[in-house]
Motif scaffolding. Sequence first.
Motif, PDB file in Angstrom:
ATOM      1  N   VAL A 501       0.845  -1.194   0.000  1.00  0.00           N
ATOM      2  CA  VAL A 501       0.000   0.000   0.000  1.00  0.00           C
ATOM      3  C   VAL A 501       0.876   1.238   0.000  1.00  0.00           C
ATOM      4  O   VAL A 501       2.037   1.207   0.421  1.00  0.00           O
ATOM      5  CB  VAL A 501      -0.944   0.045   1.230  1.00  0.00           C
ATOM      6  CG1 VAL A 501      -1.824  -1.185   1.293  1.00  0.00           C
ATOM      7  CG2 VAL A 501      -0.166   0.232   2.517  1.00  0.00           C
ATOM      8  N   GLN A 502       0.316   2.317  -0.478  1.00  0.00           N
ATOM      9  CA  GLN A 502       0.947   3.629  -0.424  1.00  0.00           C
ATOM     10  C   GLN A 502       0.062   4.525   0.428  1.00  0.00           C
ATOM     11  O   GLN A 502      -1.117   4.737   0.114  1.00  0.00           O
ATOM     12  CB  GLN A 502       1.088   4.214  -1.828  1.00  0.00           C
ATOM     13  CG  GLN A 502       1.683   5.617  -1.846  1.00  0.00           C
ATOM     14  CD  GLN A 502       1.708   6.207  -3.253  1.00  0.00           C
ATOM     15  OE1 GLN A 502       1.295   5.548  -4.211  1.00  0.00           O
ATOM     16  NE2 GLN A 502       2.181   7.421  -3.364  1.00  0.00           N
ATOM     17  N   VAL A 503       0.608   5.043   1.528  1.00  0.00           N
ATOM     18  CA  VAL A 503      -0.175   5.911   2.405  1.00  0.00           C
ATOM     19  C   VAL A 503      -0.335   7.273   1.736  1.00  0.00           C
ATOM     20  O   VAL A 503       0.641   7.951   1.420  1.00  0.00           O
ATOM     21  CB  VAL A 503       0.505   6.054   3.785  1.00  0.00           C
ATOM     22  CG1 VAL A 503      -0.284   7.036   4.655  1.00  0.00           C
ATOM     23  CG2 VAL A 503       0.609   4.706   4.472  1.00  0.00           C
ATOM     24  N   MET A 504      -1.604   7.680   1.535  1.00  0.00           N
ATOM     25  CA  MET A 504      -1.897   8.937   0.867  1.00  0.00           C
ATOM     26  C   MET A 504      -2.224  10.063   1.850  1.00  0.00           C
ATOM     27  O   MET A 504      -2.002  11.232   1.565  1.00  0.00           O
ATOM     28  CB  MET A 504      -3.081   8.739  -0.094  1.00  0.00           C
ATOM     29  CG  MET A 504      -2.839   7.667  -1.136  1.00  0.00           C
ATOM     30  SD  MET A 504      -1.455   8.081  -2.228  1.00  0.00           S
ATOM     31  CE  MET A 504      -2.123   9.496  -3.110  1.00  0.00           C
ATOM     32  N   ALA A 505      -2.780   9.714   2.998  1.00  0.00           N
ATOM     33  CA  ALA A 505      -3.099  10.722   4.016  1.00  0.00           C
ATOM     34  C   ALA A 505      -3.242  10.003   5.350  1.00  0.00           C
ATOM     35  O   ALA A 505      -3.636   8.833   5.408  1.00  0.00           O
ATOM     36  CB  ALA A 505      -4.369  11.479   3.661  1.00  0.00           C
TER      37      ALA A 505
END
Length: 516
Positions: A501-505
């Motif tokens: 996953v890529q943390v966006m906020a």
Amino acid sequence: MNRAAILWVVLAVLWFGTLGIRPLYKADESRYGEISREMVASGDWITPRLNGFKYFEKPPLQYWATAALFQVFGEHDWVARLWTALLGFAGVAMVLYAGNRLFGPPIGLYAAAVLAGSPLYVLLGQVNTLDMGVTFFLAGAIFAFALGHMLLFWVACALAVLSKGLIGIVLPGAALFAYLLVKRDWSLIRRVRPIAGGALFLLIAAPWFIAVSAANAEFAHFFFVQEHFQRFTSEIHHRAAPAWYFIPVLAAGMAPWLVPLGRAAVLAFRQRSDAELLLWSWALVVFVFFSASGSKLPPYILPIFPALAVLVARSLTRGVLVAQSLVMLPVALGAGLAVQRLASTGPYASYAQWILLAALILAAAAAAALLMAWRQRLTGAVLALALGGLVATQIGIAAHRGLSDRFSIASTLAGLPERPPADVPVFAVDMYDHTLPWSLKRTVTLVGYRDELGDAVDWEREKFVPDLMTFVERWNAAPQAWAILPVGEAEKLPRELGIRVQVMARGPQYAIVRKP
């Protein structure tokens, strides 16, 4: 512009001017805003839906009204609150009219001021819940009966039913029965026009119930048995509280008027007109009904506030206003200082300063009312107390924006560099925050967390991801995907599940991630 017009303009500015300061909060505000939004999006005005699931807990009148307002003004937080605010404002006008018609001027003016300065009434006029709507129509029904407008009584009861269910007819019926027993005047049954009025009631209230039952086999049992009978007789919604629960709620909700309310209650035992007997019957029946219920929340007793406002107005004298002001001044100062001291540090410190300001304004209003009452200027004293209650409550509500990230995901979403595209799945993993679909303006897929949608999930299981393993399969299969999960799980859970996953906020409660 005459004095009355100026008062209405000031009230309108104070009443409507703060509706958009805070984002919609969880759970009720965002829930009812989202149901209305989905009604517009789907075009289905018969079956209410929340996050794509059937939602049958309440009737649709407020959903319809808010959906119509969305189509005119757009899907904004302030528009979601507009129906509540409009009916709250109209309720003040209604007690002005009813008070003057029943008891003569200036009782109507005093009653309107009492209602507009009652903290609980002001608060619920600024919050997107169903309580103000049912309050307006129930109060309208009682005032219509008192004024002899029997068909209007039935119309108001029907609209109350469409606002919040069977209490819209059960409570007025019980209050009128109590009034009839005390009066021992059985001719009231004929005067209420049960045949013509009952037919008019069914003509307004019945069509939606018939249509939604025909379209959804699950509706009748869920709505009538579970949401009415079981809700009242059991603790199915985990809202149990002691029988005296509403006493402090009433005391806080009418804090600027407790002395005149007490005097009105004392006077009721000595002498009372037929109209006062009816209003007391209504207030006592509603108070006892909800005190006996297995489900209790503070807004439930709001329907008695318009009637109490008129009764309080009847008891206002120079001595009563002096006593109320003398009580209110130290209580307001003491409460403000106590809050400021208890929350002088920590996350609520800034908000405590606003509460102190609100308390100082209320104390200043009490001092002004004391001076005017002492000089025999009763109307000025009443208006001073009302203005103090209104402004102090509005400051408390508006200043709560500083704590909004604890009650809404909107600030976290605002930190996103981009929003999830409409055709990309968004998963709510082990959580469901009611502000999520409203803030995103789209539905999300629940993963393993049913919340209040448990029954609806059973009706439409294909819209639900039952466990984390199924979620992993859906995540891996999707070309693009987003997810919202508790902030403490943002790194740990993907690692345990073996997904990237890529943390966006990241916010105080939740993290928003997407598939890289």
